[in-house]
Structure formats: structure tokens, C-alpha cells
Design a protein around this motif. Structure first.
Motif, PDB file in Angstrom:
ATOM      1  N   LEU A 342     -19.635 -58.530  31.632  1.00 35.88           N
ATOM      2  CA  LEU A 342     -19.138 -57.605  30.059  1.00 35.88           C
ATOM      3  C   LEU A 342     -19.159 -56.358  30.100  1.00 35.88           C
ATOM      4  N   GLN A 343     -19.140 -56.104  29.913  1.00 33.00           N
ATOM      5  CA  GLN A 343     -19.098 -54.409  29.986  1.00 33.00           C
ATOM      6  C   GLN A 343     -20.813 -53.816  29.784  1.00 33.00           C
ATOM      7  N   SER A 344     -21.087 -52.541  30.638  1.00 38.34           N
ATOM      8  CA  SER A 344     -22.694 -52.311  30.212  1.00 38.34           C
ATOM      9  C   SER A 344     -22.494 -50.772  31.209  1.00 38.34           C
ATOM     10  N   ASP A 345     -23.258 -50.319  31.044  1.00 40.27           N
ATOM     11  CA  ASP A 345     -23.285 -49.019  31.794  1.00 40.27           C
ATOM     12  C   ASP A 345     -23.935 -49.161  33.604  1.00 40.27           C
ATOM     13  N   TYR A 346     -24.025 -50.671  33.755  1.00 41.63           N
ATOM     14  CA  TYR A 346     -24.138 -50.910  35.074  1.00 41.63           C
ATOM     15  C   TYR A 346     -22.956 -51.380  35.793  1.00 41.63           C
ATOM     16  N   ILE A 347     -21.866 -51.781  34.427  1.00 40.60           N
ATOM     17  CA  ILE A 347     -20.896 -51.702  35.296  1.00 40.60           C
ATOM     18  C   ILE A 347     -19.665 -51.983  33.984  1.00 40.60           C
ATOM     19  N   ARG A 348     -18.513 -51.270  34.187  1.00 47.75           N
ATOM     20  CA  ARG A 348     -18.116 -51.120  33.289  1.00 47.75           C
ATOM     21  C   ARG A 348     -15.914 -50.187  33.617  1.00 47.75           C
ATOM     22  N   THR A 349     -14.878 -50.700  33.031  1.00 47.18           N
ATOM     23  CA  THR A 349     -14.138 -49.970  33.294  1.00 47.18           C
ATOM     24  C   THR A 349     -14.210 -48.940  32.179  1.00 47.18           C
ATOM     25  N   GLU A 350     -13.202 -48.181  33.694  1.00 43.12           N
ATOM     26  CA  GLU A 350     -12.775 -46.578  33.533  1.00 43.12           C
ATOM     27  C   GLU A 350     -10.995 -46.769  33.768  1.00 43.12           C
ATOM     28  N   MET A 351      -9.918 -45.458  32.282  1.00 47.39           N
ATOM     29  CA  MET A 351      -8.995 -45.874  32.653  1.00 47.39           C
ATOM     30  C   MET A 351      -8.621 -45.069  32.568  1.00 47.39           C
ATOM     31  N   ASP A 352      -7.099 -44.592  32.310  1.00 45.20           N
ATOM     32  CA  ASP A 352      -6.741 -43.982  31.853  1.00 45.20           C
ATOM     33  C   ASP A 352      -5.174 -44.435  31.387  1.00 45.20           C
ATOM     34  N   PHE A 353      -4.193 -44.285  30.209  1.00 46.46           N
ATOM     35  CA  PHE A 353      -2.861 -44.662  30.336  1.00 46.46           C
ATOM     36  C   PHE A 353      -1.816 -43.454  29.909  1.00 46.46           C
ATOM     37  N   TYR A 354      -0.730 -43.746  30.835  1.00 44.46           N
ATOM     38  CA  TYR A 354       0.238 -42.881  31.048  1.00 44.46           C
ATOM     39  C   TYR A 354       1.631 -43.610  30.504  1.00 44.46           C
ATOM     40  N   GLN A 355       2.462 -43.355  29.688  1.00 44.18           N
ATOM     41  CA  GLN A 355       3.620 -44.385  29.219  1.00 44.18           C
ATOM     42  C   GLN A 355       3.009 -45.640  29.377  1.00 44.18           C
ATOM     43  N   CYS A 361     -10.175 -47.630  37.448  1.00 48.42           N
ATOM     44  CA  CYS A 361     -11.746 -48.200  38.464  1.00 48.42           C
ATOM     45  C   CYS A 361     -12.613 -49.065  37.560  1.00 48.42           C
ATOM     46  N   LEU A 362     -12.747 -49.864  38.311  1.00 45.64           N
ATOM     47  CA  LEU A 362     -13.996 -50.821  38.086  1.00 45.64           C
ATOM     48  C   LEU A 362     -15.398 -50.439  38.763  1.00 45.64           C
ATOM     49  N   THR A 363     -15.768 -49.569  37.768  1.00 43.22           N
ATOM     50  CA  THR A 363     -16.919 -49.185  38.498  1.00 43.22           C
ATOM     51  C   THR A 363     -18.547 -49.282  38.654  1.00 43.22           C
ATOM     52  N   PHE A 364     -18.714 -49.389  39.340  1.00 44.12           N
ATOM     53  CA  PHE A 364     -20.062 -50.255  39.259  1.00 44.12           C
ATOM     54  C   PHE A 364     -21.293 -48.974  39.665  1.00 44.12           C
ATOM     55  N   ASN A 365     -22.876 -48.991  39.606  1.00 45.76           N
ATOM     56  CA  ASN A 365     -23.690 -48.235  38.845  1.00 45.76           C
ATOM     57  C   ASN A 365     -24.517 -48.579  40.739  1.00 45.76           C
TER      58      ASN A 365
END
Length: 514
Positions: A342-355, A361-365
Motif C-alpha cells: 500500500l502506498q504511503s510516505d514510507y514506500i511509494r511509486t513515483e513515475m513519469d509518462f512519455y507516450q 521508481c518504487l521509492t523507500f524512505n
């Protein structure tokens, strides 16, 4: 001069240029001719000259005799302005004349004997913004010369064209105010008379019209075959074609002409490739008056594919980098040890779209050893689902550490090592306090019991408890609070209490224990 002689001259000039580079004589080769003056950025020729060829010039004294590393192309590119005036022998501007001056911005050929300009004369000069062709005996001029330029001004003062369809585009540009032509008084000749160009009237001479099928966009599945059509109509009859440069799919063209004024062309795509998703198919219809175009955007649907799933990398935060491709855009879900994250401040998905690409990244704090394990990325759209797994190792687990699955639920932050130690120390303090306080509580309870059952009143009320109650008390206390550890001591206490004489009404008498 014979054309063969001209090309021979061009050839030997280039050979001489290369020869002189190796012979360290570049500076003398690039000197200006007598009729011109030169600077690092300009060639200016305003003296009368009967030469028939465009001056092949660059910088005056461009290189020293000892420097063989001079970049010839850069020398020509630095020329931003060329002015030629009163060269009566210059009749034709050819493609090769302008090819070296790739940085040219301003060109003036004025009051010469220029009759014609070849169709690709300015194809190597994309930066041209100002062109002055005034006072030349040009009878016609094609708009295609300027179609790839962003002209701010085109000067045609003193040029008298032949009235006809091939200069209709100049009349239209005057009406639209393009390239400063609306500020000029231009003329054309019809028979023996000369009229204002803006008053010229010609029928069946206009910019072509165009229509395409699937004008709202073309949606296809990967691997399908599809055909789109384009119709160009007008007079003169236009040339029509699809631009397919950069298209990956196999394509064929089928042209049909419907006289007198319709030209149709069908474009068939075979085994459509996902690499053509979002490609803009453009149809162009052009004649001597101008050009019209229409475009269709190609939407290729295909199932998702995970192109990249990397091991964790420490950046500002810790990142599991991924690249996913699919159209329609896929939905992403992450799993750790078969449980969805589950997405939270501790673990979250950050991504960009291009076409049709999703990168991120799956980002960890500050991940801990609780986060170690397999991470599975699932990407899905209406055409399918794909998964890929990578192992993530963040920290070594300490010995005797409890199973994190029994402590936390996914989606909530894992406890840090400091928090675990703090909880353990607090629990130990509570145990120590409890063990230390238990004897005190036991002693207090003992004191209360003895004080209640073991004392007699001195003041004439019932002096002592009954012998039966006293004996019960004597037997009760040792069993409950372990007051006496030896039966001898217990018998001694009993005999002492039996010696007490109790009386009623407040009198006390001796009791021998009969």
C-alpha cells in the motif's frame, strides 16, 4: 561559359581547397576577389562585375600558413550575410552555390542579371530570414524555394513577373501580409501591358483542398493491417502523397487520379508495429499555387511489457527503478512476499509518462532489514498482464529478530532498530519494578492481618478472641503467609496464648489451661 566548364571549375576548386589544407596554404586560398570585401561574418560585393558565377568566398586571411587544423566548414558557417550588387553576368543561382553557407541569415542579389533560381537553391540554408531579389529580370518564382524557411522579409521591388498561375502565390502572400510583401508595389506583365499584381485575376488557379479518412484518429491493434485514404482536389491538379519518413510498419501507396481535379492516394500499413504508436501520418497536396496538409494520429494498442526492473539503488531515497511500456497505459501494482504494498510516505511509486512509456521508481524512505525480500511488479491493461520480480536487500537482519509478518501489516512503517531497543528496555524496567515491589506488598498485607487478628483491647471490652478463633488464626497464618518455618516455634506460640485468661464484662483472671 559551357556548363561542363562550370562544373569542372567547381571540382578543381574543391580539390585545391583540400590540397591547400594539407599544404598549409588555406589563408591565401580564401582571399576575397577584387570586386568584393570580406569580414569574418560578411561578404560584400557592390562593384560591377561580369562574372557569371556566384562567388565562392569565405574569410579573408582565414588561416595562418602554419595552421593546418582550420575547420573549413566552420569558416563558411560563420558567414551570416552576403550582398551582391551589379554583377551583370550572374544569371542563374544554382543549388551548389549556396550549399557551403549553412549559417547564412541575409542574402541580397540586387540589380544583377538573375533570370532563374533552381528549386533547391536554399535547401542548405535553414537560417535564412531576409532575401532581397529586387531589380532582377525574374519572370517567375516558385513558392517551393521558401517552403522550409521562416522568412521575415522577401523583397521583390522592381521585379516584373509574367501574369499567370505560377505567381498567384505571391498575390496570396500579399493578401495575407506574409514576408512583408503587402508593403511592396509589385507588377506583372500581360501582353504589352503592365498591371498591379494584386489586380491580377486568373480562374482555376488556387491552393488545393484536402480530406482524409479517419480524421479523428486511427486506432489499431498491434499486428493488424489498415488502410487510410487522402484526397486532394483543385486546379491545377495537385500532387498528393503521404509522408512516411520514420514509420516502422511496412507500407504501400496506391495512387488514383480522377480527372480533371481530384488526386487520391491510399496508404496501407501491414503488420502495424507498436513503435508507430502516436505516429503522425501526414498527407500533403501541393500545386504551383501552394500546399495543404492534413494529419492523422496513429494509436497502436498492445499489451504491457516490463522493459526494466533494477535492484535497489541508493539515491536521495532508495529506488527500485523500472520502465514499463504499454497502450492503453497500464496500471501498476507492487507485491512484497506475496502481499500487495500500500502506498504511503514510507514506500511509494513515483513515475513519469512519455507516450506509451512509464518510467520511475518504487521509492523507500530509510528501509531496514524488514524490507528485504522479493519485490514483484505487476503491469496490466485491457490486453494483458505481465509481472517481473527483483530481490531487494537493504540491511543485514540482527540475530534473534522476530518475524516482521507477525508484528506489522504491509503498508505501515516497519519499526526501526532504535524503536525495538527502546520497547525492550521499557519492558525490562517494568519487570524489575514489579519484582522489587512484590515483597513490599506482601509485608504490608502480613502487617494488616497480624494487626487485625493478633492484638487485645486493654479497655474493658472483650479482652481476647475466643480460644477457637485464636487457634484458627494460629493455624491459618502459618499456612497462608508462611509466618512460621518451624513447628517448634508454632507450638511455643500456642502454649503462650493458652496461658491467657479471658473474662467477660472487662475482668481478667488467670487461666491455667485446665
Amino acid at each position: 561559359m559551357d556548363l561542363r566548364l562550370y562544373w569542372s571549375r567547381i571540382f578543381w576548386w574543391r580539390v585545391s581547397l583540400l590540397f591547400c589544407v594539407f599544404q598549409d596554404c588555406l589563408g591565401s586560398l580564401l582571399d576575397c576577389p577584387p570586386a568584393c570585401s570580406c569580414s569574418p561574418t560578411e561578404i560584400y560585393c557592390n562593384k560591377s562585375d561580369n562574372g557569371k558565377y556566384f562567388p565562392l568566398l569565405a574569410l579573408q586571411d582565414a588561416g595562418s600558413a602554419g595552421n593546418s587544423s582550420v575547420d573549413i566548414a566552420e569558416l563558411f558557417k560563420n558567414i551570416s550575410s552576403i550582398h551582391i550588387e551589379n554583377w551583370t553576368g550572374l544569371q542563374t543561382l544554382r543549388d551548389v552555390d549556396m550549399a557551403l553557407y549553412t549559417g547564412l541569415q541575409r542574402l541580397t542579389i540586387m540589380n544583377c542579371n538573375l533570370h532563374s533560381i533552381q528549386a533547391r537553391a536554399f535547401s542548405q540554408n535553414p537560417h535564412l530570414r531576409y532575401i532581397n531579389l529586387s531589380k532582377n529580370p525574374l519572370t517567375t518564382l516558385s513558392w517551393q524555394l521558401f517552403q522550409n524557411l521562416q522568412l521575415s522579409e522577401l523583397r521583390l521591388d522592381g521585379v516584373v513577373f509574367d501574369c499567370g498561375c505560377d505567381v498567384r502565390w505571391i498575390q496570396l502572400w500579399q493578401q495575407r501580409g506574409e514576408a512583408g510583401l503587402h508593403t511592396q508595389m509589385l507588377f506583372c506583365r500581360t501582353g504589352a501591358s503592365k498591371i498591379r499584381l494584386k489586380h491580377m485575376y486568373i480562374t482555376l488557379c488556387d491552393v488545393p483542398e484536402i480530406s482524409v479518412s479517419h480524421s479523428s484518429g486511427l486506432m489499431v491493434m498491434e499486428g493488424d493491417n489498415v488502410t487510410v485514404s487522402c484526397n486532394g482536389s483543385g486546379a491545377p491538379l495537385p500532387e498528393v502523397d503521404w509522408t512516411v519518413a520514420g514509420l516502422h510498419s511496412i507500407n504501400t501507396h496506391l495512387s488514383n487520379v480522377y480527372w480533371p481535379n481530384i488526386h487520391s492516394i491510399n496508404l496501407t500499413l501491414v503488420n502495424v508495429s507498436r513503435d508507430d504508436n502516436s505516429f503522425l501520418l501526414t498527407c500533403i497536396a501541393e500545386n504551383m499555387v501552394g500546399m495543404t496538409n492534413a494529419s492523422i494520429q496513429l494509436a497502436v494498442h498492445f499489451p504491457p511489457v516490463i522493459l526494466k526492473l533494477a535492484e535497489p539503488e541508493r539515491r536521495h531515497d532508495t529506488c527500485i527503478e523500472f520502465t514499463v511500456r504499454g497502450y492503453p497505459s497500464p496500471t501498476l501494482r507492487w507485491y512484497h512476499k506475496q502481499r500487495e504494498i500500500l502506498q504511503s510516505d514510507y514506500i511509494r511509486t513515483e513515475m513519469d509518462f512519455y507516450q506509451d512509456y512509464l518510467e520511475g521508481c518504487l521509492t523507500f524512505n530509510n528501509p531496514t532489514h524488514f524490507d528485504n525480500g522479493n519485490y514483484t511488479l505487476e503491469a496490466s491493461n485491457s490486453l494483458g498482464t505481465v509481472t517481473k520480480t527483483v530481490y531487494g536487500h537493504f540491511l543485514m537482519a540482527p540475530p534473534f529478530d522476530p518475524d516482521p509478518d507477525e508484528i506489522v501489516e504491509y503498508g505501515s512503517p516497519m519499526p526501526s532498530d532504535t524503536a525495538i531497543r527502546t520497547e525492550q528496555e521499557t519492558f525490562g524496567v517494568l519487570i524489575a519494578v514489579g519484582l522489587a515491589g512484590f515483597p513490599s506488598v506482601l509485608l504490608i498485607l502480613l502487617f494488616i492481618v497480624i494487626n487485625k487478628y493478633g492484638r487485645c483491647n486493654k479497655f474493658g471490652m472483650k479482652a481476647c478472641t475466643s480460644m477457637a478463633s485464636l487457634e484458627e488464626m494460629l493455624f491459618y497464618l502459618p499456612n497462608q503467609v508462611k509466618f512460621c518455618e518451624d513447628t517448634t516455634d508454632l507450638d511455643k506460640i500456642k502454649s503462650q496464648f493458652r496461658a491467657i485468661t479471658c473474662t467477660y464484662g472487662g475482668r481478667m483472671t488467670s487461666h491455667t489451661g485446665r
